[in-house]
Motif scaffolding. Structure first.
Motif, PDB file in Angstrom:
ATOM      1  N   PHE A  45      -2.235   5.149  15.024  1.00 52.49           N
ATOM      2  CA  PHE A  45      -1.803   3.861  15.574  1.00 52.49           C
ATOM      3  C   PHE A  45      -2.933   2.825  15.675  1.00 52.49           C
ATOM      4  N   GLY A  46      -4.181   3.300  15.521  1.00 54.45           N
ATOM      5  CA  GLY A  46      -5.320   2.391  15.690  1.00 54.45           C
ATOM      6  C   GLY A  46      -5.596   2.156  17.163  1.00 54.45           C
ATOM      7  N   TYR A  47      -6.622   1.375  17.473  1.00 53.50           N
ATOM      8  CA  TYR A  47      -6.871   1.051  18.884  1.00 53.50           C
ATOM      9  C   TYR A  47      -7.306  -0.399  19.037  1.00 53.50           C
ATOM     10  N   GLU A  48      -7.071  -0.916  20.253  1.00 56.47           N
ATOM     11  CA  GLU A  48      -7.465  -2.294  20.557  1.00 56.47           C
ATOM     12  C   GLU A  48      -8.936  -2.301  20.963  1.00 56.47           C
ATOM     13  N   GLU A  49      -9.558  -3.458  20.842  1.00 56.42           N
ATOM     14  CA  GLU A  49     -10.973  -3.570  21.212  1.00 56.42           C
ATOM     15  C   GLU A  49     -11.192  -3.143  22.672  1.00 56.42           C
ATOM     16  N   PRO A  61       0.792  -1.238   0.000  1.00 49.46           N
ATOM     17  CA  PRO A  61       0.000   0.000   0.000  1.00 49.46           C
ATOM     18  C   PRO A  61       0.825   1.290   0.000  1.00 49.46           C
ATOM     19  N   TYR A  62       0.234   2.314  -0.623  1.00 52.09           N
ATOM     20  CA  TYR A  62       0.775   3.676  -0.553  1.00 52.09           C
ATOM     21  C   TYR A  62      -0.302   4.497   0.164  1.00 52.09           C
ATOM     22  N   ILE A  63       0.006   4.949   1.364  1.00 53.82           N
ATOM     23  CA  ILE A  63      -1.011   5.660   2.145  1.00 53.82           C
ATOM     24  C   ILE A  63      -0.594   7.115   2.370  1.00 53.82           C
ATOM     25  N   PRO A  64      -1.243   8.042   1.701  1.00 59.82           N
ATOM     26  CA  PRO A  64      -0.944   9.453   1.962  1.00 59.82           C
ATOM     27  C   PRO A  64      -1.837   9.998   3.077  1.00 59.82           C
ATOM     28  N   LEU A  74      -0.682   3.453  10.236  1.00 59.00           N
ATOM     29  CA  LEU A  74       0.629   2.791  10.192  1.00 59.00           C
ATOM     30  C   LEU A  74       0.462   1.319   9.827  1.00 59.00           C
ATOM     31  N   GLU A  75      -0.572   0.700  10.403  1.00 59.28           N
ATOM     32  CA  GLU A  75      -0.806  -0.719  10.134  1.00 59.28           C
ATOM     33  C   GLU A  75      -1.299  -0.913   8.702  1.00 59.28           C
ATOM     34  N   MET A  76      -2.116   0.030   8.251  1.00 58.51           N
ATOM     35  CA  MET A  76      -2.631  -0.086   6.882  1.00 58.51           C
ATOM     36  C   MET A  76      -1.512   0.049   5.851  1.00 58.51           C
ATOM     37  N   ALA A  77      -0.508   0.858   6.215  1.00 61.25           N
ATOM     38  CA  ALA A  77       0.606   1.084   5.276  1.00 61.25           C
ATOM     39  C   ALA A  77       1.668  -0.006   5.403  1.00 61.25           C
ATOM     40  N   ASN A  78       1.414  -1.000   6.260  1.00 59.71           N
ATOM     41  CA  ASN A  78       2.435  -2.019   6.544  1.00 59.71           C
ATOM     42  C   ASN A  78       3.045  -2.615   5.273  1.00 59.71           C
ATOM     43  N   GLY A  79       4.357  -2.604   5.204  1.00 59.22           N
ATOM     44  CA  GLY A  79       5.055  -3.156   4.030  1.00 59.22           C
ATOM     45  C   GLY A  79       5.175  -2.147   2.908  1.00 59.22           C
ATOM     46  N   GLY A  80       4.427  -1.057   3.013  1.00 61.10           N
ATOM     47  CA  GLY A  80       4.416  -0.081   1.921  1.00 61.10           C
ATOM     48  C   GLY A  80       5.010   1.260   2.290  1.00 61.10           C
ATOM     49  N   THR A  81       4.380   2.320   1.792  1.00 63.73           N
ATOM     50  CA  THR A  81       4.912   3.673   1.978  1.00 63.73           C
ATOM     51  C   THR A  81       3.851   4.561   2.615  1.00 63.73           C
ATOM     52  N   LEU A  82       4.307   5.369   3.559  1.00 69.03           N
ATOM     53  CA  LEU A  82       3.395   6.292   4.232  1.00 69.03           C
ATOM     54  C   LEU A  82       3.851   7.712   3.922  1.00 69.03           C
TER      55      LEU A  82
END
Ligand SMILES: Nc1ncnc2c1ncn2[C@@H]1O[C@H](COP(=O)(O)OP(=O)(O)OP(=O)(O)O)[C@@H](O)[C@H]1O
Ligand SMILES: [Mg+2]
Length: 457
Positions: free
Chosen positions: A208-212, A189-192, A227-235
């Motif tokens: 950072f997202g949140y836990e349940e 993913p590329y997340i701007p 950050l998690e959505m961009a994992n492996g990609g570019t932010l």
């Protein structure tokens, strides 16, 4: 056990080819592996002189100078094979009586190596093509822009953090996307993210997202952060200068530790993201004013890339305009071209909003245009307020009041005089003739015809 008795069968059992010659180059022995690998029956060559078969054979040089050759690779013409050999002199009572070669057919390895080299070259070419495509929008004739593009291409394949500087609308996002596309992360993913658009109170949970169950009303199963959505990609952290000091320290920790925790959680998630930051602000000034953390600045300013404003790369205006116009024509299903004088006027304008402003102006004109040409009159009004060379002397053509007798003047003479004066004025206030031609909005041919007519040199 007397090994000598078994030497021959040992040689016959080897998988490497063995050939023995005497000092006069007579072949006295080849083993089974030799015959099999090179498809030469022993009885066909034993007794023959090697000098007659392969005059340049490496074993002959060993016979000549008595020095062994280890891991010696060469091409054997008579066998049409690449071989790798260990060649040793055969000694008897301190005297050389011949030499023995133990060799391997490495033709396959050589072929594979050649193929690999070819693939490497192809890959390099493809990469260059891809780079050109990824950055094709950004091709430029302006040196500063070329520098920025060159650097972007160079660092694209690394994981280095990039800091894009440039005024609003210069194309920072286009650069960021180009870098991502040219990187090994391009299938990820590329997340701007536009920092300015995230309220401070939501920053942490967005990032950072949140836990349940981390707070009342939180979503079941928690939430993935950017950050998690961009994992492996570019932010892309766009407008990083707008980040609050509090958030800056949180971001710094994540970048330093290369891991993050979700809101309300204890688990650490590894950060596998290439970070690109962008800003139109002067971060050094912000540091001086206590608005930006110096330590974060050093973390993100690893590869600074400065994108020049459009007014400093006017030589690219035509190319950029053509590209944008093509895209707009596709979008609106129209075929529209700019009249020459429109292009001239566009190049006289200062473009405070950079390429974004150009896109907007062109889009507005394409959208409302009912025929296939965009004329000067289709340009927004403010294009006529900002006439070039304001700093030079105001335009004061000589008129009939100064040079011609008003009562006897012919209209044609007045027009010619005005034309001559205008051309001289524009020439004086242009960098070169090409610019003058563009400003005058006439063809090169008619420009030179007029210079000749009015004897302007
Ligand atoms: N060289 C170019 N060719 C064609 N279009 C371009 C070029 N550079 C930028 N654009 C277009 O101009 C617009 C603005 O570009 P972009 O969003 O990358 O600017 P920016 O520097 O990120 O601006 P801001 O600081 O306001 O976020 C976009 O629509 C983009 O597609
Ligand atoms: Mg942007």
């Amino acid at each position: 056990m007397r090994l000598e008795k078994h030497l021959l069968s040992i040689l016959e059992s080897l998988h490497d080819a063995v050939i023995v010659i005497l000092t006069d180059s007579t072949i006295v022995y080849v083993n089974q592996a030799y015959s099999t690998q090179f498809a030469v029956p022993a009885k066909k060559i034993i007794g023959r002189k090697l000098t007659d078969i392969e005059a340049d054979a490496r074993i002959l040089s060993v016979i000549k100078d008595g020095k062994p050759l280890i891991n010696d690779c060469s091409y054997v013409h008579s066998l049409k094979k690449d071989v790798c050999a260990n060649i040793t002199p055969l000694m008897e009572n301190g005297e050389m009586i011949g030499a023995v070669t133990i060799m391997k057919d490495i033709s396959e390895v050589t072929n594979l190596q050649e193929e690999l080299t070819k693939y490497k070259e192809d890959l390099l070419q493809l990469r260059e093509q891809l780079d050109r495509r990824n950055f094709s929008k950004l091709e430029s004739r302006a040196e500063d822009m070329q520098k920025a593009v060159r650097l972007s291409k160079k660092i694209a394949r690394t994981d280095a953090t990039v800091m894009l500087y440039g005024e609003s609308g210069v194309g920072k996002e286009v650069f960021a996307k180009g870098i991502h596309e040219a990187s090994h992360r391009n299938s990820q993913p590329y997340i701007p993210i536009n920092i300015a658009s995230i309220p401070d109170s939501l920053f942490e949970s967005e990032m950072f997202g949140y836990e349940e169950g981390s707070f009342t009303g939180s979503r079941k199963g928690g939430k993935k952060g950017l950050l998690e959505m961009a994992n492996g990609g570019t932010l892309l952290l766009d407008e990083i200068g707008e980040m609050s000091l509090n958030m800056q320290s949180k971001l710094l920790r994540v970048i330093q530790e290369r891991q993050f925790q979700k809101v309300g959680g204890t688990k650490f998630y590894p950060l596998d993201v290439r970070i690109i930051c962008a800003t139109h602000r002067n971060l050094s000034d912000m540091i001086r004013n206590g608005e930006f953390r110096e330590d974060l600045y050093y973390r993100i300013n690893v590869v600074p890339i400065h994108i020049p404003p459009l007014r400093q790369r006017k030589e690219d205006l035509e190319y950029i305009t053509r590209n944008i116009l093509n895209e707009l024509c596709l979008k609106y299903g129209k075929h529209v071209r700019l009249e020459d004088e429109v292009m001239t006027r566009l190049s006289q304008y200062d473009w405070p909003g950079n390429v974004r402003e150009l896109v907007n102006v062109l889009e507005r004109m394409v959208a409302v245009c009912t025929n296939s040409f965009i004329r000067l009159s289709d340009l927004p009004d403010h294009f006529f307020l900002n006439i070039p060379h304001e700093e030079s002397a105001p335009y004061q053509p000589r008129t009939m009041a100064t040079t011609l007798e008003p009562n006897s003047i012919k209209l044609s003479e007045l027009l010619e005089q005005t034309e001559k004066d205008h051309i001289e004025f524009i020439l004086k206030n242009s960098k070169n003739k090409t610019e003058a031609i563009r400003t005058l909005g006439i063809s090169r041919k008619s420009f030179y015809a007029k210079l000749k007519k009015y004897q302007i040199f």
